[in-house]
Scaffold this motif. Structure first.
Motif, PDB file in Angstrom:
ATOM      1  N   GLY A 398      -0.445  38.842   6.541  1.00 58.42           N
ATOM      2  CA  GLY A 398       0.032  40.149   6.085  1.00 58.42           C
ATOM      3  C   GLY A 398       0.733  40.099   4.747  1.00 58.42           C
ATOM      4  N   LEU A 399       1.171  38.900   4.339  1.00 59.97           N
ATOM      5  CA  LEU A 399       1.862  38.760   3.052  1.00 59.97           C
ATOM      6  C   LEU A 399       0.887  38.519   1.905  1.00 59.97           C
ATOM      7  CD1 LEU A 399       4.781  36.390   4.150  1.00 59.97           C
ATOM      8  CD2 LEU A 399       4.809  38.885   3.979  1.00 59.97           C
ATOM      9  N   PHE A 400      -0.412  38.420   2.207  1.00 61.11           N
ATOM     10  CA  PHE A 400      -1.374  38.073   1.164  1.00 61.11           C
ATOM     11  C   PHE A 400      -2.548  39.055   1.130  1.00 61.11           C
ATOM     12  CE2 PHE A 400       0.927  34.162   1.696  1.00 61.11           C
ATOM     13  CZ  PHE A 400       1.003  33.656   0.403  1.00 61.11           C
ATOM     14  N   PRO A 401      -2.265  40.329   0.790  1.00 60.89           N
ATOM     15  CA  PRO A 401      -3.395  41.241   0.558  1.00 60.89           C
ATOM     16  C   PRO A 401      -4.198  40.839  -0.672  1.00 60.89           C
ATOM     17  CG  PRO A 401      -1.319  42.254  -0.143  1.00 60.89           C
ATOM     18  CD  PRO A 401      -0.962  40.980   0.571  1.00 60.89           C
ATOM     19  N   ASP A 402      -3.582  40.012  -1.545  1.00 62.28           N
ATOM     20  CA  ASP A 402      -4.246  39.536  -2.751  1.00 62.28           C
ATOM     21  C   ASP A 402      -4.719  38.095  -2.599  1.00 62.28           C
ATOM     22  OD1 ASP A 402      -1.716  38.474  -2.574  1.00 62.28           O
ATOM     23  OD2 ASP A 402      -1.354  38.492  -4.740  1.00 62.28           O
ATOM     24  N   PHE A 403      -5.029  37.660  -1.401  1.00 58.78           N
ATOM     25  CA  PHE A 403      -5.405  36.265  -1.168  1.00 58.78           C
ATOM     26  C   PHE A 403      -6.567  35.848  -2.052  1.00 58.78           C
ATOM     27  CE2 PHE A 403      -7.854  33.013   1.189  1.00 58.78           C
ATOM     28  CZ  PHE A 403      -6.888  32.021   1.222  1.00 58.78           C
ATOM     29  N   ALA A 404      -7.507  36.760  -2.316  1.00 57.45           N
ATOM     30  CA  ALA A 404      -8.679  36.410  -3.119  1.00 57.45           C
ATOM     31  C   ALA A 404      -8.293  35.986  -4.529  1.00 57.45           C
ATOM     32  CB  ALA A 404      -9.647  37.589  -3.180  1.00 57.45           C
ATOM     33  N   SER A 405      -7.172  36.479  -5.043  1.00 60.80           N
ATOM     34  CA  SER A 405      -6.771  36.148  -6.411  1.00 60.80           C
ATOM     35  C   SER A 405      -5.845  34.944  -6.481  1.00 60.80           C
ATOM     36  CB  SER A 405      -6.090  37.358  -7.062  1.00 60.80           C
ATOM     37  OG  SER A 405      -4.906  37.695  -6.364  1.00 60.80           O
ATOM     38  N   VAL A 406      -5.279  34.498  -5.351  1.00 60.00           N
ATOM     39  CA  VAL A 406      -4.349  33.353  -5.375  1.00 60.00           C
ATOM     40  C   VAL A 406      -4.849  32.200  -4.527  1.00 60.00           C
ATOM     41  CG1 VAL A 406      -2.368  34.854  -5.783  1.00 60.00           C
ATOM     42  CG2 VAL A 406      -2.987  34.262  -3.425  1.00 60.00           C
ATOM     43  N   CYS A 407      -6.021  32.336  -3.956  1.00 59.36           N
ATOM     44  CA  CYS A 407      -6.501  31.329  -2.994  1.00 59.36           C
ATOM     45  C   CYS A 407      -6.837  29.990  -3.639  1.00 59.36           C
ATOM     46  CB  CYS A 407      -7.716  31.860  -2.233  1.00 59.36           C
ATOM     47  SG  CYS A 407      -9.120  32.238  -3.304  1.00 59.36           S
ATOM     48  N   THR A 408      -7.015  29.935  -4.956  1.00 57.98           N
ATOM     49  CA  THR A 408      -7.371  28.678  -5.610  1.00 57.98           C
ATOM     50  C   THR A 408      -6.162  27.969  -6.223  1.00 57.98           C
ATOM     51  OG1 THR A 408      -7.914  29.910  -7.630  1.00 57.98           O
ATOM     52  CG2 THR A 408      -9.715  29.424  -6.109  1.00 57.98           C
ATOM     53  N   LYS A 409      -4.959  28.421  -5.891  1.00 56.43           N
ATOM     54  CA  LYS A 409      -3.775  27.704  -6.350  1.00 56.43           C
ATOM     55  C   LYS A 409      -3.704  26.329  -5.691  1.00 56.43           C
ATOM     56  CE  LYS A 409      -0.610  31.483  -7.509  1.00 56.43           C
ATOM     57  NZ  LYS A 409      -0.305  30.975  -8.859  1.00 56.43           N
ATOM     58  N   PRO A 410      -3.119  25.346  -6.360  1.00 54.55           N
ATOM     59  CA  PRO A 410      -2.920  24.042  -5.702  1.00 54.55           C
ATOM     60  C   PRO A 410      -2.166  24.206  -4.391  1.00 54.55           C
ATOM     61  CG  PRO A 410      -2.454  23.885  -8.052  1.00 54.55           C
ATOM     62  CD  PRO A 410      -2.674  25.344  -7.763  1.00 54.55           C
ATOM     63  N   ALA A 411      -2.447  23.334  -3.436  1.00 59.09           N
ATOM     64  CA  ALA A 411      -1.900  23.484  -2.080  1.00 59.09           C
ATOM     65  C   ALA A 411      -0.372  23.556  -2.086  1.00 59.09           C
ATOM     66  CB  ALA A 411      -2.377  22.333  -1.194  1.00 59.09           C
TER      67      ALA A 411
END
Length: 589
Positions: A398-411
């Motif tokens: 629920g905290l990541f409606p923008d997951f598609a734009s931040v999903c490639t950040k380093p772990a």
């Protein structure tokens, strides 16, 4: 505008340019570039293959970048603020800025001064600049959202500026619309691009390495010659040259055939000159020699052009095949990750084969670059899966409606992002709870205050009602006492009447009326003059009542009074009549 942090010349920078429509290419797209045609731009964007930059051209580019850096402080003096060279995007459009202010409202564009620019800048009007420059700056203004662009052209001798000129360019809405429509059409043309097919060569065999020696002896007439045999052999060999070039062997054979044809021409020319030296003017001999030479020359020129053209075609086909293979690989991964889409890997197939001559080495380089691209794409997928697992484990979807734009950040960065967003969410939740508590307390306070006010109004209304009843009873008592024939009638002595009249003359007008007037504040005036007159038994006017202190409420032509005022009106009329009676008795006496 989205600022892109790229180093010019890096693989990422080249990949960025391949995936965007750049302001420097806008003049070519509009067909007004003196350096590149629109067709060449379509081919370059479709295949990723640009024209090779030779040493002289690269030297000019380097000089231009140096002059730009030297001129930037001069522009900063004009603007009174610093300029930063950056790369920015807006959608698929991109622009590299020679300089942009901190607020992003002013751009800087630099060119090397020449005679054309001297003439165009004579009026200091940016609209007079060559169309190619205006197209480039118009796209830069669109991408950045800036208001205007400072255009400067300079000449340098070492580190010293020997001549400079500048003017201002402001946006042209018509030109901007043409640029946007032009890119839209060019994108369609790039998608539909198909390399031009070469003419189908006739199927022939392999050309021989050598021809038999040509022997001619003349003594005024031809005394000995194997010309007929030589002609047949030569033409057969020439016409058997292979023109279907696909492999490195085909290209090697073709290049040897070009040299072979050139040698045939040389030998024929020498034989002809030898025959001429023997003064043999024989038409058949010369015609045969000319026929063979012309055929060899035609094949040599045609084959030489075919080799060059087919090399370019094979290169284009190989690059496009590699690009399609990478695109298919990424599309398959996108389908698996939907709705997330992978970022395009920094793959430059054109750069990978630059300078390579053989088909085998070129294909090997393309295969290596394709593998690197697939490896980079697969690495993105693994990182996305890792971050998605971390998000699900923390129950933080629920905290990541923008997951598609931040999903490639380093772990590690993504884990820190989860913690940070959770902390912010807790703060917001606590703030929301405080807000609800404050609103509830304010609501209760308002309700209590409203209840107290309502109670006060009720008490005031009860007191007013009690006073009104007391006034009514007092009025009724006095009216009864003044009414002849009523059991409570008490006639006033003449002295008493005179005293009352005297008291009324010293008091404010109609004191008795105000004494009994206590209508409710919220009561609406609904009693008409006709109703008052009917109840009194005689007619009264609004002016008469006004003289007693009773003002009417006007509603169009009607005069209205509050019903609770009627007892006071009666008291006022009674006092008025008593005063007249007292005055009349006084006059009679």
């Amino acid at each position: 505008m989205n600022i892109v942090n790229l180093t010019q010349g890096s693989p990422e920078w080249h990949a960025h340019r391949l995936n965007h429509f750049n302001a420097s290419d806008a003049p070519a797209m509009m067909g007004c570039s003196p350096y590149k045609t629109r067709a060449a731009l379509v081919r370059e964007l479709a295949t990723g293959l640009g024209a090779d930059v030779d040493a002289a051209t690269q030297k000019l580019f380097d000089a231009g970048h140096r002059f730009e850096a030297l001129a930037r402080p001069l522009a900063e003096q004009i603007l009174g603020e610093e300029l930063s060279p950056v790369v920015g995007t807006r959608g698929k459009l991109s622009a590299s800025f020679d300089g942009i202010t901190f607020m992003g409202d002013v751009l800087f564009e630099h060119k090397t001064l020449n005679n054309d620019l001297r003439e165009a800048m004579a009026t200091m009007d940016g609209a007079a600049l060559p169309l190619a420059y205006r197209v480039q700056m118009e796209q830069q203004l669109y991408v950045s959202g800036a208001d205007k662009c400072l255009f400067m052209a300079t000449k340098w001798a070492g580190e010293e500026c020997t001549e400079r000129r500048h003017c201002w360019y402001v946006s042209d809405s018509t030109l901007r619309a043409q640029i946007l429509a032009g890119w839209e059409q060019l994108e369609k043309d790039v998608a539909a691009y198909v390399p031009e097919a070469a003419a189908e060569p006739a199927p022939v065999g392999k050309a021989p390495e050598t021809l038999p020696a040509l022997r001619i002896e003349v003594t005024g007439t031809v005394t000995a010659s194997n010309l007929a045999e030589f002609k047949q052999t030569a033409l057969t060999a020439i016409r058997s040259v292979n023109r279907e070039l696909k492999t490195d062997t085909d290209f090697a054979d073709a290049e040897k055939a070009v040299k072979w044809c050139s040698e045939v021409e040389t030998r024929l020319k020498a034989a002809k000159e030898h025959a001429l030296s023997q003064t043999a003017d024989i038409d058949a001999l010369f015609k045969a020699l000319d026929d063979i030479g012309a055929e060899a020359r035609s094949v040599r020129l045609d084959l030489d052009k075919l080799v060059k053209r087919r090399k370019d075609e094979v290169k284009e086909e190989a690059v496009m095949a590699a690009r399609r293979a990478l695109a298919q690989h990424i599309a398959a991964l996108d389908a698996e990750l939907s709705p997330i889409r992978l970022q395009a890997p920094a793959v430059d197939f054109a750069a990978a084969i630059k300078g390579l001559r053989s088909i085998a080495s070129m294909q090997d380089a393309l295969d290596t670059e394709l593998a690197n691209g697939k490896i980079a794409a697969d690495a993105q997928v693994r990182l996305i899966r890792t971050n998605r697992t971390a998000m699900d484990a923390a129950d933080a979807a629920g905290l990541f409606p923008d997951f598609a734009s931040v999903c490639t950040k380093p772990a590690d960065d993504f884990d820190a992002l989860i913690a940070g967003r959770r902390a912010v969410a807790e703060q917001r939740l606590q703030a929301e709870r405080e807000r609800i508590r404050a609103e509830e307390a304010a609501r209760l306070e308002r309700e209590q205050r409203a209840a107290a006010e309502a109670k006060a109004r009720e008490e005031a209304a009860a007191q007013a009602e009690a006073k009104r009843k007391a006034d009514e009873e007092e009025f009724q008592r006095r009216r009864n006492a003044a009414t002849v024939g009523h059991p409570d009638y008490q006639p006033l002595p003449v002295a008493g009447i005179a005293q009352e009249v005297a008291d009324q003359s010293r008091a404010a007008p109609a004191p008795e009326v105000r004494q009994f007037a206590a209508p409710a504040v919220t009561e609406l005036p609904t009693m008409t003059l006709g109703q008052i007159s009917t109840r009194l038994g005689f007619t009264v006017t609004a002016d008469f009542l006004a003289g007693l202190g009773f003002e009417a409420h006007r509603e169009k032509a009607s005069r209205l009074y509050r019903p609770s005022s009627f007892p006071a009106i009666c008291a006022g009329i009674s006092a008025h009549v008593l005063a007249l009676a007292a005055e009349a008795k006084k006059e009679a006496a």
